[in-house]
Scaffold this active site. Structure first.
Site, short mmCIF file in Angstrom:
data_model
loop_
_atom_site.label_atom_id
_atom_site.label_comp_id
_atom_site.label_asym_id
_atom_site.label_seq_id
_atom_site.Cartn_x
_atom_site.Cartn_y
_atom_site.Cartn_z
N GLU A 127 -1.82 -5.62 8.75
CA GLU A 127 -0.83 -5.24 9.76
C GLU A 127 -1.76 -5.37 11.10
O GLU A 127 -2.92 -5.15 11.24
CB GLU A 127 -0.88 -3.51 9.59
CG GLU A 127 -0.07 -3.08 8.46
CD GLU A 127 0.34 -1.67 8.34
OE1 GLU A 127 0.72 -1.17 7.24
OE2 GLU A 127 -0.28 -0.88 9.27
N ASP B 147 0.91 -1.15 -0.12
CA ASP B 147 -0.05 0.01 -0.12
C ASP B 147 0.82 1.39 0.12
O ASP B 147 0.19 2.43 -0.32
CB ASP B 147 -1.07 0.00 1.26
CG ASP B 147 -0.27 -0.19 2.50
OD1 ASP B 147 0.75 -0.41 2.65
OD2 ASP B 147 -1.33 -0.21 3.47
N GLU C 150 9.02 -4.33 10.96
CA GLU C 150 9.38 -2.99 10.46
C GLU C 150 9.88 -2.12 11.54
O GLU C 150 9.22 -1.81 12.37
CB GLU C 150 8.04 -2.35 9.66
CG GLU C 150 8.50 -1.04 9.20
CD GLU C 150 7.35 -0.46 8.01
OE1 GLU C 150 7.90 0.69 7.61
OE2 GLU C 150 6.58 -1.06 7.78
N LYS D 274 -1.27 -9.58 3.03
CA LYS D 274 -0.74 -9.13 4.00
C LYS D 274 -1.60 -8.25 4.98
O LYS D 274 -2.12 -7.21 4.21
CB LYS D 274 0.52 -8.36 3.88
CG LYS D 274 1.31 -8.02 4.92
CD LYS D 274 2.88 -7.54 4.81
CE LYS D 274 2.90 -6.20 4.01
NZ LYS D 274 2.45 -5.10 4.99
#
Length: 277
Positions: A120, A49, A186, A118
């Site tokens: 988050e 994204d 991340e 994917k």
């Protein structure tokens, strides 16, 4: 088996099986030509994204829509023969309920040909991950700095320092136990990334984490020097294509204004040469 048989793309279970082995290679892609360039080198390609910032000029990923992800997913899939494709679920497409997440993930899988999605989140998304995996949708998790949550995280800050490391480890365990086949870490301290990698049974994919992770991912436009609005510390520039493109465009503009382009070799005569008749 024929020596010319085409290698098939890895499946999520193949990526999971790479835990502790040769590091997994991944980059983002948003277009067919870029996907073609990285196909032979990457184990999986992420339609991230981050496309909102890199290609659409948005200030964050929050304005990216499901339709945008599907459009770019289709484009990337056309450029892949060897790498698995993973598509990000955009903000607002999965947080409301497990059922909402399934509807939108199923649409992504069906309309793009993705091998996985994917999303988050850690402990708070474990139930959603289990719901999706239980219904045939492979999930890659993403913890640490989660860009869709920058407004609650207070910006693009390193996550998991000090005592917060235990909570991030809890997130990693939760997504692994829920059935995720891999997890992106991340912008977390290297020592914590190593701790997580050693603790959980699924591969960790680092971006601003540690060389000890089971794999690495970068935004391709960052590492090629095409996106230059800012440069995160964790990005290594392997090329400066943006500067080269800027110079090439300036040279073109100069030649057009000087009527040096097009030159005779770039234009067509009234009659076809005899040899070509």
């Amino acid at each position: 088996m024929s020596a010319n048989a085409r290698k098939t793309a890895p499946l999520p279970d193949d990526i999971r099986a790479r835990k502790g082995g040769v590091p997994i290679v991944s980059l983002t892609a948003y277009t067919t030509p870029m996907a073609q360039l990285m196909d032979a080198q990457c184990d999986f390609v992420l339609v991230g994204d981050s496309v909102g910032m890199v290609l659409h000029g948005l200030e964050s990923t929050l304005g990216v829509t499901l339709d945008m992800m599907i459009l770019h997913g289709r484009a990337v899939k056309r450029g892949l023969n060897h790498a698995m494709m993973v598509v990000d679920m955009p903000f607002g497409s999965y947080e409301e309920s497990c059922e909402q997440a399934f509807r939108n993930a199923a649409r992504i899988m069906a309309e793009t040909g993705a091998g996985a999605v994917k999303l988050e989140g850690g402990v708070g998304m474990a139930g959603t991950i289990a719901f999706l995996v239980g219904r045939g949708i492979p999930v890659m998790a993403h913890i640490g700095l989660t860009p869709q949550s920058i407004n609650t995280l207070g910006g693009y800050k390193v996550q998991g320092r000090g005592a917060a490391g235990d909570a991030l480890l809890g997130d990693a365990r939760a997504v692994a136990d829920a059935g995720a086949f891999a997890v992106v870490l991340e912008k977390v301290p290297a020592v914590l990334a190593d701790r997580v990698t050693q603790d959980i049974a699924i591969p960790t994919i680092g971006i601003g984490a540690s060389a000890g992770c089971d794999g690495q991912i970068l935004v391709v436009d960052d590492m090629l020097g095409l996106f230059t609005a800012f440069k995160p510390k964790f990005v290594k520039r392997y090329a400066t294509l943006g500067a080269q493109a800027e110079a090439a465009i300036a040279a073109y503009a100069s030649e057009v204004r000087a009527r040096a382009f097009p030159a005779p070799e770039h234009i067509f005569a009234d009659t076809q040469p005899e040899a070509l008749k």
